[in-house]
Design an enzyme around this catalytic site. Sequence first.
Site, PDB file in Angstrom:
ATOM      1  N   HIS A  58     -76.685-106.982   3.854  1.00 53.39           N
ATOM      2  CA  HIS A  58     -77.145-105.329   3.872  1.00 53.39           C
ATOM      3  C   HIS A  58     -76.218-105.081   2.682  1.00 53.39           C
ATOM      4  CE1 HIS A  58     -80.726-106.116   6.350  1.00 53.39           C
ATOM      5  NE2 HIS A  58     -79.547-106.342   7.015  1.00 53.39           N
ATOM      6  N   HIS A 221     -85.596-105.925   7.681  1.00 51.90           N
ATOM      7  CA  HIS A 221     -85.781-107.248   8.016  1.00 51.90           C
ATOM      8  C   HIS A 221     -86.804-108.190   7.504  1.00 51.90           C
ATOM      9  CE1 HIS A 221     -81.918-105.900  10.927  1.00 51.90           C
ATOM     10  NE2 HIS A 221     -81.388-106.145   9.701  1.00 51.90           N
TER      11      HIS A 221
END
Length: 336
Positions: A58, A221
């Site tokens: 991320h 996700h």
Amino acid sequence: MKKLMNQPEHFVKETMEGIIAAYGDKVRLLNGDYRILLSNYETRPGKVGIVTAGGSGHLPVFLGYVGQGLLDGCTVGNVFASPSAAKMADMIRACDRGNGVLVLFGNYGGDRMNFELACETVDMEDDIRTEMVLVKDDVASAPACEKDRRRGVAGMVYAFKAAGAAAENGGTLEEVAAAARHALENIRTMGVALSSCTVPQVGEPTFSIAEDEIEIGMGIHGEPGLEVRKMMTADQVAETLVQKITEDMPLESGDEVSVMVNGLGATPLEEQLIVYRRVHALLTQMGVRIFMPHIGEYATSMEMAGLSLTIMKLDEVLKGLLSQTARSPFYTNYNK
């Protein structure tokens, strides 16, 4: 799968080695442990520590916000996977300066379970006080009546900034935690996805979406969103996100906000700016002023195409915390 990497199992380790090679004057590993990153910036004695954790994949979240006026430490797991409670406990110990540690992270089951265990461990073994604050800014992940189920996404960057400034100002553990909670009460985020991403050790896309479709409210996700629509224009995306966010957090003429248009990993800056121009126009039409806009990649999902919009409603306290100096390898605040 086509990625610029070596062996999939070395993806996180070699990413961390790259960070240290590039920014070793600003950050360091804890005793050479590539899972734990600490700040090299000097801070005042006794400053409350602030830490976070989560899965890799991320960047700049979470590792990129370790620095002055932000986080003191971060530990990461494999891509999209929580780090262990033991690593979290080691990080908390390293970031305690005698006045406690704020544990500030996204509302995900594995992270929550492991941080709870880590906090219990350092309390029992080291007498370190901790306060836990969960980021729950994703309006698409649960209705307002069930907001405690919401995921933490890009809005956590604003929470890091507010808490970090409060700690630099000499706040107690309780005061720093209160600053983070106050910020989060005024932060809402929603995203859209145009394509999936691929976890290196899996080797296949996390989900599928047609070339002529866009998913509204997709999680970082690959969690399901609110709906799949035919592809929309940039203005339509901006209008949809602003509408959803302001339905959850109403804005009035005279309000002031900070706006973050966040790329998810594969969205060109030009496209982000096209969306921002419409967000700016919509808020201006409402009589809402924008302070310190953030446009760029702040919380990604590997190579996912798409973006998220975060709106932070400001008062004088939050505006002051947002304005304070912050420096990290991936975030520098030059506002005066």
